[in-house]
Design a protein around this motif. Structure first.
Motif, short mmCIF file in Angstrom:
data_model
loop_
_atom_site.label_atom_id
_atom_site.label_comp_id
_atom_site.label_asym_id
_atom_site.label_seq_id
_atom_site.Cartn_x
_atom_site.Cartn_y
_atom_site.Cartn_z
N ARG A 194 0.86 -1.19 0.00
CA ARG A 194 0.00 0.00 0.00
C ARG A 194 0.90 1.24 0.00
O ARG A 194 1.87 1.30 0.75
CB ARG A 194 -0.91 0.01 1.23
CG ARG A 194 -1.90 1.17 1.25
CD ARG A 194 -2.93 0.99 2.35
NE ARG A 194 -2.37 1.11 3.68
CZ ARG A 194 -2.94 1.79 4.69
NH1 ARG A 194 -4.09 2.40 4.49
NH2 ARG A 194 -2.39 1.82 5.88
N TYR A 195 0.57 2.20 -0.85
CA TYR A 195 1.36 3.43 -0.88
C TYR A 195 0.44 4.60 -1.23
O TYR A 195 -0.60 4.45 -1.86
CB TYR A 195 2.53 3.33 -1.87
CG TYR A 195 2.13 2.99 -3.28
CD1 TYR A 195 1.70 3.97 -4.17
CD2 TYR A 195 2.16 1.67 -3.73
CE1 TYR A 195 1.34 3.66 -5.47
CE2 TYR A 195 1.79 1.34 -5.02
CZ TYR A 195 1.38 2.34 -5.88
OH TYR A 195 1.00 2.02 -7.16
N ALA A 196 0.87 5.79 -0.78
CA ALA A 196 0.07 6.99 -0.98
C ALA A 196 0.06 7.41 -2.44
O ALA A 196 1.05 7.25 -3.16
CB ALA A 196 0.61 8.12 -0.11
N ARG A 197 -1.07 7.95 -2.87
CA ARG A 197 -1.19 8.54 -4.20
C ARG A 197 -1.20 10.06 -4.07
O ARG A 197 -1.53 10.59 -3.01
CB ARG A 197 -2.49 8.07 -4.86
CG ARG A 197 -2.53 6.62 -5.25
CD ARG A 197 -3.71 6.34 -6.17
NE ARG A 197 -4.97 6.65 -5.54
CZ ARG A 197 -5.91 5.74 -5.24
NH1 ARG A 197 -5.69 4.47 -5.50
NH2 ARG A 197 -7.05 6.11 -4.67
N PRO A 198 -0.86 10.76 -5.13
CA PRO A 198 -0.86 12.23 -5.07
C PRO A 198 -2.21 12.83 -4.71
O PRO A 198 -2.27 13.93 -4.15
CB PRO A 198 -0.44 12.63 -6.49
CG PRO A 198 0.35 11.46 -7.00
CD PRO A 198 -0.31 10.26 -6.40
N ASP A 199 -3.32 12.10 -4.99
CA ASP A 199 -4.64 12.65 -4.69
C ASP A 199 -5.03 12.51 -3.22
O ASP A 199 -6.14 12.90 -2.83
CB ASP A 199 -5.70 11.98 -5.57
CG ASP A 199 -5.83 10.48 -5.31
OD1 ASP A 199 -5.21 9.97 -4.36
OD2 ASP A 199 -6.56 9.82 -6.07
N GLY A 200 -4.13 11.95 -2.42
CA GLY A 200 -4.40 11.81 -1.00
C GLY A 200 -4.90 10.44 -0.59
O GLY A 200 -4.96 10.12 0.61
N GLY A 201 -5.25 9.60 -1.55
CA GLY A 201 -5.67 8.24 -1.25
C GLY A 201 -4.50 7.28 -1.24
O GLY A 201 -3.32 7.68 -1.25
N TYR A 202 -4.82 5.99 -1.23
CA TYR A 202 -3.80 4.96 -1.24
C TYR A 202 -4.07 3.97 -2.37
O TYR A 202 -5.23 3.62 -2.64
CB TYR A 202 -3.77 4.19 0.08
CG TYR A 202 -3.14 4.97 1.22
CD1 TYR A 202 -1.77 4.92 1.44
CD2 TYR A 202 -3.92 5.75 2.06
CE1 TYR A 202 -1.19 5.63 2.47
CE2 TYR A 202 -3.35 6.48 3.11
CZ TYR A 202 -1.98 6.40 3.30
OH TYR A 202 -1.41 7.11 4.32
#
Length: 353
Positions: free
Chosen positions: A21-29
């Motif tokens: 699991r890793y963070a996305r630029p949109d704030g989600g994962y």
């Protein structure tokens, strides 16, 4: 960008089941599931995702590294339970037209494809589930991008050469190599006593050949905030050297923070020369470069092989094995409630293998 790489327990036998699991630029994962172990491991994956990844019921990517049952079977309940964005797996029957001249007998292309598919019931079931649920299925070869991960091996060309050597494909002109490979594996099982210290190494630069199926494993790397994560599945020296070549050509090669020890720590999958290439030359005792994670079954006390763990440790990588527990490596994420630091493997000075 925060991430966590969770190696899940796989029961009594060896197998792989990894959740990333890793963070996305949109704030989600984004969530990746890579391999699923055997059938019971599927529930372990489902429970892990639902307990630790919030209320997520969407998996961005399900990735099957290769067609062996200890990697594929547990993905079936995962595909049935979650909404999935994409399934990534290489299906050997799709290439019947490319490989038909490698096989004995009067096969038609359609007949050969049907026979190969029938010999991979787990892959066929995954394909059927994906098609029924409208989940796209993609092949994965060197250069393919899956979220933050880049596939480094196999190349399409090498994969085609390996298919006739797979143990599940019909009799081919590579059949003699299959038999020889099985003989070499049996010979390698004889026990011997070894004595090592920090400066002496027993790991062979010419181990018995890995199976063609294992050498077809996906080798994939993510670079997240300049930290490199390399997942190797059951890849052997052929695949890992190819992956290093591809990473170099793409400008992606560099020091690893996390590496998966291939094939549960088998002594046939890595060599000193290969480890020097990926990890660097041996370092002084106490120097740390990164973490090596290894998926090991509850009843597989002989894994990872001592020669292998010693070799990783010499190059500055502490070795963490699952042995019935989830083991996690993370950056920028909170520790899971109640979890404590894992105990790494210790250096072995005297052992039988």
């Amino acid at each position: 960008m925060p991430y966590e790489v969770d190696f899940l327990p796989v029961g009594d036998s060896n197998g792989d089941a990894i959740c990333v699991r890793y963070a996305r630029p949109d704030g989600g994962y984004a969530i990746h599931i890579i391999d699923g172990g055997y059938a019971d491991t599927g529930k372990t994956i489902i429970d892990h995702v639902e307990k630790y990844y919030g209320t997520a019921h969407f998996i961005d990517h399900v990735v099957l590294s290769h067609g062996d049952d200890d990697h594929a079977t547990g993905l079936i309940p995962v595909m049935e339970h979650f909404d999935v964005g994409a399934l990534w797996m290489n299906r050997p029957w799709l290439y019947a037209a490319d490989i038909i001249d490698s096989f004995h007998g009067n096969y038609s292309i359609v007949g050969l494809a049907q026979e190969i598919r029938a010999s991979y019931p787990r892959l066929a079931e995954l394909e059927d589930i994906a098609n029924a649920n409208g989940v796209p299925i993609y092949e994965a070869f060197a250069g393919t991008q899956i979220g933050e991960f880049t596939i480094l091996a196999p190349t399409h060309e090498r994969y085609l050469k390996l298919i006739p050597e797979f143990s599940r494909t019909p009799e081919s002109y590579a059949e003699a190599e299959k038999s020889l490979g099985g003989l070499l594996v049996e010979l390698a099982k004889k026990l011997a006593h070894f004595i090592e210290d920090w400066t002496t190494e027993s790991l062979s630069d010419n181990p018995p050949k890995c199976t063609a199926s294992n050498e077809s494993s996906l080798v994939q790397q993510a670079i997240i905030d300049s930290r490199r994560i390399l997942l190797t599945a059951d890849a052997g020296p052929e695949a890992l050297n190819e992956a290093a070549d591809v990473a170099t050509n793409f400008g992606l090669f560099g020091a690893l923070n996390i590496i998966q020890i291939p094939h549960h720590g088998s002594r046939r999958n890595v060599t000193p020369t290969l480890l020097n290439r990926w990890l660097g030359q041996p370092v002084a005792e106490g120097v740390s470069r990164g973490t090596a994670l290894c998926s090991v079954g509850n009843n597989k006390s002989e894994y990872p092989r001592k020669r292998v763990t010693n070799a990783f440790m010499r190059r500055g990588y502490s070795v963490i094995s699952t042995r019935g527990q989830t083991k996690s490596s993370y950056f920028g994420m909170d520790n899971k409630p109640g979890w404590v630091a894992a105990t790494p493997e210790t250096f072995s000075f005297s052992f039988d293998e």
